[in-house]
Design a protein around this motif. Structure first.
Motif, PDB file in Angstrom:
ATOM      1  N   THR A  90      -5.595  -6.650   6.193  1.00 36.31           N
ATOM      2  CA  THR A  90      -5.881  -7.707   7.170  1.00 36.31           C
ATOM      3  C   THR A  90      -5.671  -7.120   8.565  1.00 36.31           C
ATOM      4  O   THR A  90      -5.191  -5.989   8.702  1.00 36.31           O
ATOM      5  CB  THR A  90      -4.898  -8.878   6.993  1.00 36.31           C
ATOM      6  OG1 THR A  90      -3.575  -8.363   7.229  1.00 36.31           O
ATOM      7  CG2 THR A  90      -4.956  -9.458   5.600  1.00 36.31           C
ATOM      8  N   ARG A  91      -6.000  -7.910   9.561  1.00 36.53           N
ATOM      9  CA  ARG A  91      -5.790  -7.463  10.941  1.00 36.53           C
ATOM     10  C   ARG A  91      -4.302  -7.159  11.184  1.00 36.53           C
ATOM     11  O   ARG A  91      -3.945  -6.133  11.745  1.00 36.53           O
ATOM     12  CB  ARG A  91      -6.250  -8.590  11.879  1.00 36.53           C
ATOM     13  CG  ARG A  91      -6.395  -8.179  13.319  1.00 36.53           C
ATOM     14  CD  ARG A  91      -6.748  -9.407  14.130  1.00 36.53           C
ATOM     15  NE  ARG A  91      -8.135  -9.805  13.930  1.00 36.53           N
ATOM     16  CZ  ARG A  91      -9.131  -9.434  14.732  1.00 36.53           C
ATOM     17  NH1 ARG A  91      -8.891  -8.692  15.764  1.00 36.53           N
ATOM     18  NH2 ARG A  91     -10.357  -9.819  14.500  1.00 36.53           N
ATOM     19  N   GLU A  92      -3.433  -8.060  10.672  1.00 37.25           N
ATOM     20  CA  GLU A  92      -1.981  -7.881  10.882  1.00 37.25           C
ATOM     21  C   GLU A  92      -1.474  -6.663  10.128  1.00 37.25           C
ATOM     22  O   GLU A  92      -0.683  -5.874  10.647  1.00 37.25           O
ATOM     23  CB  GLU A  92      -1.184  -9.120  10.403  1.00 37.25           C
ATOM     24  CG  GLU A  92      -1.445 -10.386  11.190  1.00 37.25           C
ATOM     25  CD  GLU A  92      -2.814 -11.000  10.871  1.00 37.25           C
ATOM     26  OE1 GLU A  92      -3.248 -10.929   9.699  1.00 37.25           O
ATOM     27  OE2 GLU A  92      -3.464 -11.528  11.801  1.00 37.25           O
ATOM     28  N   SER A  93      -1.923  -6.501   8.869  1.00 36.97           N
ATOM     29  CA  SER A  93      -1.397  -5.384   8.067  1.00 36.97           C
ATOM     30  C   SER A  93      -1.911  -4.050   8.627  1.00 36.97           C
ATOM     31  O   SER A  93      -1.228  -3.035   8.545  1.00 36.97           O
ATOM     32  CB  SER A  93      -1.764  -5.540   6.592  1.00 36.97           C
ATOM     33  OG  SER A  93      -3.133  -5.323   6.401  1.00 36.97           O
ATOM     34  N   THR A  94      -3.111  -4.067   9.209  1.00 33.77           N
ATOM     35  CA  THR A  94      -3.640  -2.836   9.808  1.00 33.77           C
ATOM     36  C   THR A  94      -2.762  -2.442  11.000  1.00 33.77           C
ATOM     37  O   THR A  94      -2.351  -1.282  11.132  1.00 33.77           O
ATOM     38  CB  THR A  94      -5.109  -3.025  10.265  1.00 33.77           C
ATOM     39  OG1 THR A  94      -5.871  -3.472   9.146  1.00 33.77           O
ATOM     40  CG2 THR A  94      -5.704  -1.736  10.793  1.00 33.77           C
ATOM     41  N   ALA A  95      -2.437  -3.442  11.846  1.00 33.28           N
ATOM     42  CA  ALA A  95      -1.592  -3.156  13.010  1.00 33.28           C
ATOM     43  C   ALA A  95      -0.224  -2.664  12.555  1.00 33.28           C
ATOM     44  O   ALA A  95       0.344  -1.725  13.126  1.00 33.28           O
ATOM     45  CB  ALA A  95      -1.453  -4.415  13.867  1.00 33.28           C
ATOM     46  N   SER A  96       0.300  -3.255  11.498  1.00 28.31           N
ATOM     47  CA  SER A  96       1.631  -2.865  11.040  1.00 28.31           C
ATOM     48  C   SER A  96       1.600  -1.454  10.432  1.00 28.31           C
ATOM     49  O   SER A  96       2.516  -0.647  10.657  1.00 28.31           O
ATOM     50  CB  SER A  96       2.153  -3.947  10.087  1.00 28.31           C
ATOM     51  OG  SER A  96       2.726  -3.425   8.966  1.00 28.31           O
ATOM     52  N   SER A  99       1.452   1.008  13.269  1.00 24.05           N
ATOM     53  CA  SER A  99       2.724   1.190  13.991  1.00 24.05           C
ATOM     54  C   SER A  99       3.707   2.004  13.136  1.00 24.05           C
ATOM     55  O   SER A  99       4.445   2.833  13.672  1.00 24.05           O
ATOM     56  CB  SER A  99       3.248  -0.141  14.508  1.00 24.05           C
ATOM     57  OG  SER A  99       4.302  -0.602  13.758  1.00 24.05           O
ATOM     58  N   TRP A 135       5.357   1.107   5.095  1.00 25.31           N
ATOM     59  CA  TRP A 135       4.470  -0.058   5.148  1.00 25.31           C
ATOM     60  C   TRP A 135       4.321  -0.708   3.764  1.00 25.31           C
ATOM     61  O   TRP A 135       4.310  -1.929   3.637  1.00 25.31           O
ATOM     62  CB  TRP A 135       3.102   0.377   5.689  1.00 25.31           C
ATOM     63  CG  TRP A 135       2.047  -0.670   5.604  1.00 25.31           C
ATOM     64  CD1 TRP A 135       1.788  -1.662   6.509  1.00 25.31           C
ATOM     65  CD2 TRP A 135       1.108  -0.845   4.531  1.00 25.31           C
ATOM     66  NE1 TRP A 135       0.738  -2.437   6.074  1.00 25.31           N
ATOM     67  CE2 TRP A 135       0.299  -1.956   4.871  1.00 25.31           C
ATOM     68  CE3 TRP A 135       0.854  -0.166   3.336  1.00 25.31           C
ATOM     69  CZ2 TRP A 135      -0.724  -2.413   4.054  1.00 25.31           C
ATOM     70  CZ3 TRP A 135      -0.166  -0.621   2.505  1.00 25.31           C
ATOM     71  CH2 TRP A 135      -0.942  -1.737   2.874  1.00 25.31           C
TER      72      TRP A 135
END
Ligand code: HEM
Length: 401
Positions: A90-96, A99, A135
């Motif tokens: 997802t967008r959030e998991s990609t960002a996480s 990081s 992650w």
């Protein structure tokens, strides 16, 4: 066999010599039809024409994908298993994920020994492993990261060859499947605390089309199908080092940030060789552009060839990230990770991860003050998967003597 000798140039060469977009050939003694282009991709990805079951050779399953992997499923069974991967990207998991990997990259760079060359391919593989294990919620101690990285790289490096690279890949897979299957059992028995929603937790609790949990071996296979290709982004990171060395004019726009980093990531994926082609089997007697395709015969889609087709890409052998600035990418034109819709077909679910990680790490690489010593930077198209022969060695400025 010509495939082993010519690698990525095999299908494009056949097309050139016959002057046709459709070529008849043989793979491991079996008749095959080689296709290329957006229309061919739509034909190939139509489940009524081509299925994946029985198309991937055993040695590739025993190294790269794992037996029982999502890659081998069709129809409802495929869609239900695929939903597992899509829910993780997802967008959030990609960002996480980005990081986690950026932090690991930072630790890696800080830890580089003074005055010593480092091999970008190896360093990137370890940073990606350190980041993705965090992650994914997979317990791996810092001192175990290098061995895990080596195993994940080996599985990719050895799938298309005979000899030591292949045997290393088989051993790595066996070892890691057993390890992850044990972790899945522990999660299910509540013996291992892993964050809810982390990949280890999600895979352990996923239910297939029959409503059952995956058996621990298959769960391990699919967990590897998340972390292995994430670490394989190190191939493109080494290519990023290569590209920035050959064409240093791209450093400045990368450092400036913005959309250029994403365009650079797309051009890396288009220009440099990685996945050569896809294979499937004709579901029944078919005809494609006047050619008869008998039921059960192999159908190959030439990914590398399509990414270098001058009808789709102006001056295709020029590395030019600018071509992706303000370009709408169609579902069937840029195909380093397959084509079509990842929700309904086999297209790679990991493209958002790949592009975001490459944009991030290429930008960091562009900002890294380093020298490039003399080395063998050739990329042989007959080696699958290809890579710069030296792995791209560099001397960081802080470490210069
Ligand atoms: C499938 C390439 C990164 C997970 C594929 C396919 C290709 C590909 C060519 C086959 C598509 C098809 O059969 O139609 C790559 C490359 C990557 C990469 C070159 C970058 C190094 C990732 C990442 C993930 C991932 C980061 C993590 C989620 C998968 C899975 C499949 C797949 C699970 C099977 C999909 C299916 O059969 O439905 N990838 N991939 N890949 N990839 Fe990737």
């Amino acid at each position: 066999m010509r495939l082993l000798m010519e690698g990525y140039a095999w299908l494009p060469g056949l097309r050139r010599s016959t002057g046709s977009d459709v070529v008849r050939t043989r793979v491991m003694g079996q008749p095959a039809l080689g296709l290329c282009g957006p229309e061919a991709a739509q034909f190939f990805y139509d489940e009524k024409h081509v299925q994946r079951h029985g198309a991937i050779p055993g040695p590739v399953l025993s190294t790269l994908f794992g037996h029982g992997a999502v890659h081998t499923l069709d129809g409802d069974a495929h869609r239900q298993r695929k939903s597992l991967f899509l829910s993780l990207v997802t967008r959030e998991s990609t960002a996480s994920l980005v990081s986690c990997v950026a932090a690991a990259w930072e630790d890696t760079v800080v830890g580089w020994p003074e005055g010593r060359e480092v091999v970008l391919f190896d360093e990137a593989s370890r940073a990606l492993t350190a980041g993705v294990r965090r992650w994914a919620g997979i317990p791996v101690e810092t001192h175990e990261v290098a061995a895990l990285a080596a195993d994940l790289v080996a599985m990719v490096d050895g799938f298309a060859t005979a000899g030591p690279r292949h045997w290393r890949a088989r051993k790595a897979r066996k070892r890691r499947e057993a390890w992850l299957a044990a972790l899945v059992r522990q999660v299910r028995d509540n013996e291992l605390g892993t964050p809810q929603g982390a990949a280890l937790d999600v895979v352990a609790r996923h239910r297939d089309a029959d409503g059952e949990l995956l058996d621990p071996h298959t769960a391990a296979v699919e967990l590897l199908n998340v972390i292995r290709p994430t670490v394989a982004v190190c191939w493109f990171v080494a290519y990023a080092g290569h590209a920035l060395h050959r064409w240093p004019q791209h450093r400045e726009p990368l450092r400036a940030g913005g959309d250029f980093a994403v365009a650079f990531a797309h051009e890396l994926r288009r220009f440099y060789p990685f996945a050569p082609f896809l294979g499937g089997r004709a579901t029944h007697d078919l005809t494609w552009q006047g050619e008869h395709v008998p039921e059960g015969s192999l159908v190959l889609l030439d990914l590398y060839g399509q990414n270098h087709d001058s009808r789709l890409w102006t001056d295709p052998y020029r590395f030019d990230p600018q071509r992706f600035v303000d370009r709408e990418i169609g579902a069937w034109d840029l195909v380093p990770q397959g084509a079509g819709d990842p929700h309904t077909g086999h297209r790679c679910p990991g493209e958002p991860f790949t592009v975001a990680l490459l944009a991030e790490l290429s930008t960091r690489l562009a900002g890294l003050d380093h020298d490039v010593p003399d080395q063998d930077l050739t990329i042989s198209l007959s080696r699958i998967p290809a890579r710069p022969r030296s792995g791209f060695r560099l001397i960081p400025a802080t470490a210069r003597q």
